[in-house]
Design a protein around this motif. Structure first.
Motif, PDB file in Angstrom:
ATOM      1  N   ASP A   1       0.971   9.141   7.564  1.00  0.00           N
ATOM      2  CA  ASP A   1       1.041   8.205   8.683  1.00  0.00           C
ATOM      3  C   ASP A   1       0.283   6.917   8.395  1.00  0.00           C
ATOM      4  O   ASP A   1       0.199   6.031   9.235  1.00  0.00           O
ATOM      5  CB  ASP A   1       0.656   8.811  10.036  1.00  0.00           C
ATOM      6  N   LEU A   2      -0.255   6.822   7.170  1.00  0.00           N
ATOM      7  CA  LEU A   2      -0.772   5.525   6.690  1.00  0.00           C
ATOM      8  C   LEU A   2      -0.432   5.434   5.202  1.00  0.00           C
ATOM      9  O   LEU A   2      -0.796   6.314   4.419  1.00  0.00           O
ATOM     10  CB  LEU A   2      -2.294   5.436   6.898  1.00  0.00           C
ATOM     11  N   VAL A   3       0.307   4.391   4.829  1.00  0.00           N
ATOM     12  CA  VAL A   3       0.680   4.194   3.423  1.00  0.00           C
ATOM     13  C   VAL A   3       0.062   2.889   2.942  1.00  0.00           C
ATOM     14  O   VAL A   3       0.180   1.852   3.597  1.00  0.00           O
ATOM     15  CB  VAL A   3       2.222   4.134   3.247  1.00  0.00           C
ATOM     16  N   ILE A   4      -0.636   2.955   1.814  1.00  0.00           N
ATOM     17  CA  ILE A   4      -1.268   1.755   1.255  1.00  0.00           C
ATOM     18  C   ILE A   4      -0.571   1.422  -0.061  1.00  0.00           C
ATOM     19  O   ILE A   4      -0.506   2.272  -0.959  1.00  0.00           O
ATOM     20  CB  ILE A   4      -2.773   1.988   0.957  1.00  0.00           C
ATOM     21  N   LEU A   5      -0.090   0.196  -0.169  1.00  0.00           N
ATOM     22  CA  LEU A   5       0.573  -0.238  -1.402  1.00  0.00           C
ATOM     23  C   LEU A   5      -0.442  -0.928  -2.312  1.00  0.00           C
ATOM     24  O   LEU A   5      -0.914  -2.026  -2.002  1.00  0.00           O
ATOM     25  CB  LEU A   5       1.717  -1.203  -1.087  1.00  0.00           C
ATOM     26  N   ALA A   6      -0.785  -0.263  -3.391  1.00  0.00           N
ATOM     27  CA  ALA A   6      -1.754  -0.821  -4.356  1.00  0.00           C
ATOM     28  C   ALA A   6      -1.040  -0.949  -5.695  1.00  0.00           C
ATOM     29  O   ALA A   6      -1.333  -0.240  -6.658  1.00  0.00           O
ATOM     30  CB  ALA A   6      -2.973   0.096  -4.457  1.00  0.00           C
ATOM     31  N   LEU A   7      -0.069  -1.867  -5.719  1.00  0.00           N
ATOM     32  CA  LEU A   7       0.830  -1.970  -6.872  1.00  0.00           C
ATOM     33  C   LEU A   7       0.535  -3.181  -7.734  1.00  0.00           C
ATOM     34  O   LEU A   7       1.375  -3.622  -8.511  1.00  0.00           O
ATOM     35  CB  LEU A   7       2.276  -2.052  -6.349  1.00  0.00           C
ATOM     36  N   GLY A   8      -0.614  -3.761  -7.554  1.00  0.00           N
ATOM     37  CA  GLY A   8      -0.992  -4.922  -8.360  1.00  0.00           C
ATOM     38  C   GLY A   8      -0.566  -6.229  -7.702  1.00  0.00           C
ATOM     39  O   GLY A   8      -0.037  -6.248  -6.574  1.00  0.00           O
ATOM     40  N   PHE A   9      -0.793  -7.306  -8.427  1.00  0.00           N
ATOM     41  CA  PHE A   9      -0.549  -8.646  -7.884  1.00  0.00           C
ATOM     42  C   PHE A   9       0.360  -9.412  -8.840  1.00  0.00           C
ATOM     43  O   PHE A   9       0.268  -9.235 -10.057  1.00  0.00           O
ATOM     44  CB  PHE A   9      -1.884  -9.381  -7.716  1.00  0.00           C
ATOM     45  N   LEU A  10       1.227 -10.258  -8.270  1.00  0.00           N
ATOM     46  CA  LEU A  10       2.209 -10.956  -9.102  1.00  0.00           C
ATOM     47  C   LEU A  10       1.666 -12.250  -9.700  1.00  0.00           C
ATOM     48  O   LEU A  10       1.711 -12.467 -10.895  1.00  0.00           O
ATOM     49  CB  LEU A  10       3.461 -11.258  -8.269  1.00  0.00           C
ATOM     50  N   HIS A  11       1.137 -13.116  -8.831  1.00  0.00           N
ATOM     51  CA  HIS A  11       0.685 -14.453  -9.258  1.00  0.00           C
ATOM     52  C   HIS A  11      -0.017 -15.109  -8.076  1.00  0.00           C
ATOM     53  O   HIS A  11       0.018 -14.591  -6.950  1.00  0.00           O
ATOM     54  CB  HIS A  11       1.866 -15.300  -9.737  1.00  0.00           C
ATOM     55  N   PRO A  12      -0.609 -16.294  -8.275  1.00  0.00           N
ATOM     56  CA  PRO A  12      -1.240 -16.969  -7.143  1.00  0.00           C
ATOM     57  C   PRO A  12      -0.210 -17.448  -6.119  1.00  0.00           C
ATOM     58  O   PRO A  12       0.973 -17.593  -6.447  1.00  0.00           O
ATOM     59  CB  PRO A  12      -1.949 -18.169  -7.776  1.00  0.00           C
ATOM     60  N   GLU A  13      -0.688 -17.679  -4.936  1.00  0.00           N
ATOM     61  CA  GLU A  13       0.131 -18.230  -3.844  1.00  0.00           C
ATOM     62  C   GLU A  13       0.668 -19.601  -4.263  1.00  0.00           C
ATOM     63  O   GLU A  13      -0.114 -20.470  -4.658  1.00  0.00           O
ATOM     64  CB  GLU A  13      -0.781 -18.342  -2.610  1.00  0.00           C
TER      65      GLU A  13
END
Ligand SMILES: Cc1cc2nc3c(=O)[nH]c(=O)nc-3n(C[C@H](O)[C@H](O)[C@H](O)COP(=O)(O)OP(=O)(O)OC[C@H]3O[C@@H](n4cnc5c(N)ncnc54)[C@H](O)[C@@H]3O)c2cc1C
Ligand code: SF4
Length: 464
Positions: A389-401
């Protein structure tokens, strides 16, 4: 060296942690300091190699054999001088650096590496307790003014160095307090925030100005910054998260890791956070998708918020326990790691692909998954479900905003979408420099400090 063959007699001692039962009830640091005698013994294991590789492994090129030698002889102030020469935030790296140096320690070829990170921490904490780390403002000031955008470890180190060169430095930070991911991503049980405030106080007394709650490119336009400052150092990090756009992604209860961790850190600090859905693991079945360190920080946070269950799943296979032929010494290998958060409970599963999120009443209730082989191909008939009932997506980061400074300044970016610079850290626009994750992509605190230091040195050369 006291005795070069000391490592034959003394084994590496594991770092000491507070008992799990006690530590999951609070957010105090998990690691316990090493007593002085034990520290000296561990430092004596350093062989003072003719050609040392540890300082090659450390992005800062820390004088590791030299400070190990000083510690083993009880010369802590000398060790601190050596350490402060290359590292602006040793009290941070000493706590949370994954220590690439230790993977290139020569002793690690056929024995256990020297406890470099812990030795580093005790040197700097010893220096603080002796009152040796104190404000040292520059003796002369130049007429140059530099704006540093972002106060994570890259901007922090750049500001510290530029100020030491005698320039006038103003750091603009969009968040409530300086520190970047060190403050709002990494949990207190790994890095207590008073550690940042202690160093911040010194930097302010040395003359660095911090202007918080100010987003460059929004509240503060770059035309104004360009008019007032002789150079700009962008250090805005890389925070666009990798998403998992599968069926059910829009259900309530699915969040990015940083959204979860920022709230958790702000709660611990008693700070306000943006209104919206409160993310709290209390009493919930939590699934963290992503087997890396960010995921592990979410696991430890969920334990402290008293989750009902915590499961961390990863698409890739379980990493090997020892180096493979692909990552020979002294390279930094990908190995199976058990962090302090994993010691505290929960389940870990590898080679798992999430096919869809299943919901009820608009909220996530479970994940539909399959097992995959080493090439990430589905294993036929391996489907199963995980309650969540709580899912956390910790899949890394793509690039800066891309919106904000990059767009407003019209900067070029590289193939990965990070800000493109030349070897002197200058972006495609004259006088605008960039460092840290914004230039390098998501990396480590030690790399961000190294980038900030190098960018500062290039800015100094440019201004002179
Ligand atoms: C959850 C998590 C845990 C991690 N744990 C570790 C760890 O244990 N050890 C380790 O070595 N590394 C760790 N890392 C990686 C490490 O924290 C980063 O590599 C490092 O913080 C990058 O530093 P930086 O200064 O480039 O960017 P950041 O730390 O992201 O700082 C950028 C700063 O710029 C500010 N900013 C952005 N745009 C603007 C603007 N327009 N105006 C004003 N301010 C702006 C942001 O608010 C932020 O404060 C972790 C990363 C995450 C996400
Ligand atoms: S900063 Fe990290 S890599 Fe460098 S000496 Fe310290 S622990 Fe090792």
């Amino acid at each position: 060296m006291v005795k070069p063959e000391y490592f034959l007699e003394t084994k590496r001692l594991k770092s000491r942690h507070r008992p799990v039962k006690a530590r999951v009830k609070d957010y105090c640091e998990v690691a316990l300091p090493r007593p002085e005698e034990s520290l000296k013994e561990q430092a004596r294991r350093c062989m003072d190699c003719g050609t040392s590789f540890c300082n090659w492994g450390c992005p800062l090129g820390n004088y590791i054999p030299e400070w190990n030698c000083a510690v083993s002889n009880g010369k802590f102030p000398k060790a601190a001088v050596l350490l402060n020469t290359t590292n602006n935030l040793a009290e941070v790296t000493g706590r949370i650096c994954p220590a690439p140096c230790e993977y290139s320690c020569v002793l690690g070829i056929n024995d256990e590496a020297v406890t470099i990170r812990e030795n580093e921490l005790e040197i700097i904490e010893n220096a603080f307790s002796r009152g040796l780390v104190k404000p040292m403002p520059p003796l002369r000031r130049s007429a140059n003014k530099i704006a540093v955008i972002g106060s994570g470890p890259a901007g922090w180190a750049a500001a510290d160095e530029l100020n030491k060169f005698g320039h006038q430095v103003v750091v603009f930070e969009k968040d409530d307090k300086p520190g970047g991911i060190m403050r709002y991503g990494i949990p207190d049980f790994k890095l207590n925030k008073s550690i940042l405030d202690r160093r911040l106080d010194i930097l302010k007394k040395e003359g660095v100005e911090f202007v918080t709650n100010t987003e460059a490119g929004k509240a503060l336009g770059f035309s104004k910054i360009k008019k007032e400052f002789d150079a700009i150092c962008l250090a805005g990090g890389s925070r666009v998260p990798r998403d998992l756009r599968i069926e059910g992604r829009d259900l309530l209860g699915i969040h990015f890791a940083m959204d979860y961790l920022v709230q958790a850190n702000k709660r611990v600090a008693g700070e306000n956070f943006a209104q919206g859905e409160s993310i709290d693991a209390k009493g919930k079945d939590v699934v963290v998708i992503g087997g890396g360190d960010t995921g592990s920080d979410c696991v430890g946070t969920a334990h402290r918020q008293r989750a009902k269950s915590v499961t961390q799943i990863e698409l890739l296979p379980k990493p090997p326990a020892c180096r493979s032929a692909h990552s020979p010494w002294p390279k930094y290998p990908i190995l199976f790691k058990t962090t302090s958060s994993h010691e505290e409970g929960g389940q870990r599963k590898w080679s798992i692909m999430t096919k869809k999120f299943v919901g009820s009443g608009g909220k996530v209730i479970k994940l539909s998954c399959v097992k995959v082989d080493a090439c990430c191909k589905e294993v036929a008939g391996s489907g199963f479900e995980i309650k969540a009932d709580l899912v956390i997506l910790a899949l890394g980061f793509l690039h800066p905003e891309k919106k904000g400074p990059i767009q407003e300044l019209g900067l070029e970016f590289d193939q990965k979408g990070n800000v493109k610079t030349k070897a002197d850290f200058m972006s495609s626009k004259k006088g605008i420099f960039c460092c840290g994750d914004m230039r390098r992509g998501q990396s480590l605190v030690v790399w961000a400090i190294a980038e900030g230091r190098k960018a500062a040195s290039c800015i100094d050369t440019y201004l002179r």
